[in-house]
Design an enzyme around this catalytic site. Structure first.
Site, PDB file in Angstrom:
ATOM      1  N   HIS A 390     -28.608   4.920   3.676  1.00 18.80           N
ATOM      2  CA  HIS A 390     -29.429   5.169   4.743  1.00 18.80           C
ATOM      3  C   HIS A 390     -28.349   5.554   6.197  1.00 18.80           C
ATOM      4  O   HIS A 390     -28.131   6.038   5.964  1.00 18.80           O
ATOM      5  CB  HIS A 390     -29.917   3.885   5.033  1.00 18.80           C
ATOM      6  CG  HIS A 390     -30.691   3.960   6.357  1.00 18.80           C
ATOM      7  ND1 HIS A 390     -32.522   3.997   6.294  1.00 18.80           N
ATOM      8  CD2 HIS A 390     -30.277   3.960   7.492  1.00 18.80           C
ATOM      9  CE1 HIS A 390     -33.085   4.361   7.802  1.00 18.80           C
ATOM     10  NE2 HIS A 390     -31.480   4.793   8.265  1.00 18.80           N
ATOM     11  N   GLU A 391     -27.151   4.372   6.413  1.00 21.95           N
ATOM     12  CA  GLU A 391     -26.390   4.965   7.431  1.00 21.95           C
ATOM     13  C   GLU A 391     -25.802   6.283   6.584  1.00 21.95           C
ATOM     14  O   GLU A 391     -25.172   7.437   7.246  1.00 21.95           O
ATOM     15  CB  GLU A 391     -25.342   4.067   7.573  1.00 21.95           C
ATOM     16  CG  GLU A 391     -26.070   2.921   7.785  1.00 21.95           C
ATOM     17  CD  GLU A 391     -27.342   2.933   9.252  1.00 21.95           C
ATOM     18  OE1 GLU A 391     -27.199   3.918  10.166  1.00 21.95           O
ATOM     19  OE2 GLU A 391     -27.961   2.486   9.589  1.00 21.95           O
ATOM     20  N   HIS A 394     -27.635   9.218   7.410  1.00 23.26           N
ATOM     21  CA  HIS A 394     -26.823   9.509   9.057  1.00 23.26           C
ATOM     22  C   HIS A 394     -26.097  10.232   9.136  1.00 23.26           C
ATOM     23  O   HIS A 394     -25.316  11.242  10.131  1.00 23.26           O
ATOM     24  CB  HIS A 394     -27.087   8.525   9.956  1.00 23.26           C
ATOM     25  CG  HIS A 394     -28.322   7.627   9.594  1.00 23.26           C
ATOM     26  ND1 HIS A 394     -29.276   8.485  10.604  1.00 23.26           N
ATOM     27  CD2 HIS A 394     -28.743   6.506  10.477  1.00 23.26           C
ATOM     28  CE1 HIS A 394     -30.001   7.597  10.602  1.00 23.26           C
ATOM     29  NE2 HIS A 394     -30.372   6.483  10.188  1.00 23.26           N
ATOM     30  N   HIS A 397     -25.706  14.346   8.437  1.00 26.31           N
ATOM     31  CA  HIS A 397     -26.202  15.044   8.902  1.00 26.31           C
ATOM     32  C   HIS A 397     -25.605  15.354   9.925  1.00 26.31           C
ATOM     33  O   HIS A 397     -25.376  16.910  10.555  1.00 26.31           O
ATOM     34  CB  HIS A 397     -27.335  14.104   9.585  1.00 26.31           C
ATOM     35  CG  HIS A 397     -28.387  14.821  10.211  1.00 26.31           C
ATOM     36  ND1 HIS A 397     -29.715  14.834  10.265  1.00 26.31           N
ATOM     37  CD2 HIS A 397     -28.337  16.049  10.659  1.00 26.31           C
ATOM     38  CE1 HIS A 397     -30.434  15.325  11.266  1.00 26.31           C
ATOM     39  NE2 HIS A 397     -29.757  16.603  11.140  1.00 26.31           N
TER      40      HIS A 397
END
Length: 598
Positions: A390-391, A394, A397
């Site tokens: 998940h991180e 980020h 991105h």
């Protein structure tokens, strides 16, 4: 790392920490740049009264604005990461406060800038930004013009700038109280006293021994109960600050104020809540199933996180988790996975818990340095593998945004960020399910995925509804006492969990312990994010190069588009509720499969 002892920060091996030297080689280098903020501020302030003189003068001012923004971003980023790694470090607290003081002084001195920029006739400014030399600033200026109706006079903007530091008091105090001052004690696990912290809380609540779950729950909330009035006062103060700013800027509500800059209609927020409400029967079926599988007479709040499949135990070292992420994200290509996994192993991530470290996990990127990741990784929690992915979503991105956009429009919105992160989670789930060794593992993964979608979609929507109800109550001049805040939350608990759930007297204190509430109307983006992510993951996995290119174009958009536009370009339209309904249908399908298998 040993889960039974929590080390001090200076006891953590260097290779387990993030490498902040990519921001500043030493604290002394940071001090040098911190000292440059007044000079950079003065350079921008020198343009006061002159912004509209000519295109050339305006361009020079934009260069000065960018230089100041870069400087403040870098020094803040470094100080913030240092503080997050050890909030009990008085030097780190002091340095972060010094940055905030410097920022406040700078914002005061340059408060003329935005009002004066927006006073330039739009016809003139629109002609200027079409010139080649303005290319790096065009989008930035267009977004400034979008918020023009809510920008105040120079004097009023100066007043708001002066109170920006004090506006963070409630949030900062909440963080220090709950992350540093709170001592929850220990929980007896198989004869050993395990420290109860925000980080160990999740693994303790997943323990198959109900007595352990109950002990952790009761001790955790007993301390919150002791400080309930303080916690309620802090959250009430945060809400009043939100309303103050919204009213000062002329918004119809604090919700509109939060969504306006991203061009997200209020209807998107409210339609999310309405759509989840319509699908609550599937959620109630899930809790009824949980009660039957656990074999309890009364389903309690401390029973909602324990895995439904008891026979499967999971243990992954940090390095093994990285390889799972590498393999699971293979559809995104070798360049993507090599970059992410190299970062996770070499300087991007702060891996394990230490005393004073900020709880939970986050990714924090800026234009300089790595897209850093704070983790509190636990080997016995499969959720922490998902958290890593998940991180990592980020951070990748951020990685692509920085490399695809000029500084003034590289930063994407939180609305978009939660798509990239939950997209990765979905790929990890599909990979683990496909490679499950037996039917028990498949049941385990299905139950865990249902729980995770619930946590991201239903739970965050409940949180979002709580924020909305609390802000609306205050906007309607209802005092936000401790009892009022707890009552609002208890009603939502009963609505979302249904009749199968038994709540303790302290259960409604959950509404006073969520850090994200101090960043108002943030959590709904998790729910919209997972809805968009499930749609995009399905599109990429089942599609070809075109669909993959669309997704990477979304990652590279940064802040060059408004979030609904960038997601639409990536392949999903979040202006309607179809993606949300599709995600809720996925959850209901998982519940049906679990009812048949369990």
């Amino acid at each position: 790392m040993n889960n039974e002892t929590i080390p001090n920060r200076n006891e953590v091996p260097e290779n387990f920490k993030w490498d902040l030297t990519k921001l500043y080689p030493t604290d002394d280098d940071w001090e040098i740049e911190l000292a440059l903020i007044p000079e950079a501020t003065a350079k921008l302030a020198a343009f006061k009264g002159r912004l509209g003189e000519s295109a050339e003068t305006f361009l020079e001012a934009l260069h000065a604005d960018e230089a100041l923004d870069r400087l403040i971003e870098n020094v803040f980023h470094y100080a913030s990461l240092k503080n997050s790694a050890d909030q009990g470090d008085s030097k780190a607290q002091e340095n972060l406060n010094r940055v905030m003081m410097a920022y406040t002084e700078s914002a005061e001195a340059t408060s003329f800038y935005t009002p004066e920029l927006l006073a330039i006739p739009e016809e003139k400014i629109n002609q200027w930004i079409e010139r080649k030399e303005f290319a790096d600033y065009k989008i930035y200026i267009q977004k400034k013009l979008h918020v023009k109706p809510h920008v105040l006079s120079e004097k009023e903007e100066r007043i708001l700038a002066l109170q920006s530091e004090s506006a963070e008091t409630a949030s900062n105090t909440f963080s220090l109280l709950t992350d540093v001052d709170f001592n929850f004690g220990t929980v007896n696990v198989n004869g050993k006293e395990v420290p109860l912290t925000h980080s160990t809380w999740s693994s303790l609540e997943e323990n198959q021994d109900r007595n352990i779950r109950r002990e952790a729950y009761e001790k955790f909330y007993a301390l919150h109960e002791t400080h309930a009035n303080t916690l309620a006062s802090l959250y009430s103060g945060s809400i009043k600050q939100d309303i103050f700013v919204a009213r000062a800027r002329g918004y119809r509500s604090s919700l509109e104020a939060s969504l306006y800059a991203d061009k997200v209609p209020v209807s998107v927020y409210k339609n999310l809540i309405e759509t989840v409400h319509k699908n609550l029967p599937a959620l109630h079926r899930y809790y009824a199933l949980r009660k039957r599988v656990l074999g309890v007479d009364q389903l309690c709040h401390y029973d909602v996180y324990v895995p439904l499949v008891k026979s499967v135990k999971v243990n992954n070292t940090y390095e093994e988790a990285v390889e799972i992420v590498r393999n699971a994200l293979g559809v995104l290509g070798k360049d993507y996975t090599d970059t992410l996994c190299s970062g996770l192993l070499n300087g991007w991530a702060d891996r394990y818990e230490n005393k004073g470290k900020k709880s939970g996990a986050f990714s924090s990127g800026c234009y300089k340095g790595y897209p850093y990741i704070l983790l509190n990784y636990k080997e016995d929690s499969i959720r922490d593998v998902f958290t890593m992915a998940h991180e990592g979503g980020h951070s990748m991105h951020s990685y692509f945004s920085v490399r695809s956009n000029p500084f003034m429009c590289y930063d994407y919105t939180i609305f978009e960020a939660e798509v990239a992160s939950t997209f990765n989670e979905e790929l990890v789930f599909e990979y683990l399910l496909k490679n499950a060794s037996d039917s028990e593992m498949k049941k385990y993964l299905l139950s865990m995925r249902a729980s995770d979608i619930l946590a991201t979609l239903h739970r965050q929507t409940m949180f979002a509804e709580y924020e909305l109800k609390c802000h609306e109550a205050a906007e309607n001049n209802q005092p936000l006492s401790t009892d009022v805040l707890r009552s609002i939350y208890r009603q939502l608990l009963e609505q979302y969990f249904g009749s199968e759930m038994h709540f303790e007297k302290s259960s409604d204190l959950e509404g006073l312990r969520i850090p994200h509430f101090y960043n108002a109307f943030y959590v709904y983006k998790y729910a919209t994010g997972i809805s968009a992510a499930l749609a995009l993951a399905k599109r990429v996995v089942n599609g070809g190069q075109s669909e993959l290119n669309d997704y990477f174009n979304f990652l590279k958009s940064g802040g060059s588009r408004y979030p609904l536009e960038s997601l639409k370009a990536g392949g999903v339209d979040m202006s309607n509720t179809q993606s949300i309904q599709d995600a809720l249908d996925v959850f209901e399908s998982l519940v049906t499969q679990l009812e048949e298998m369990l």
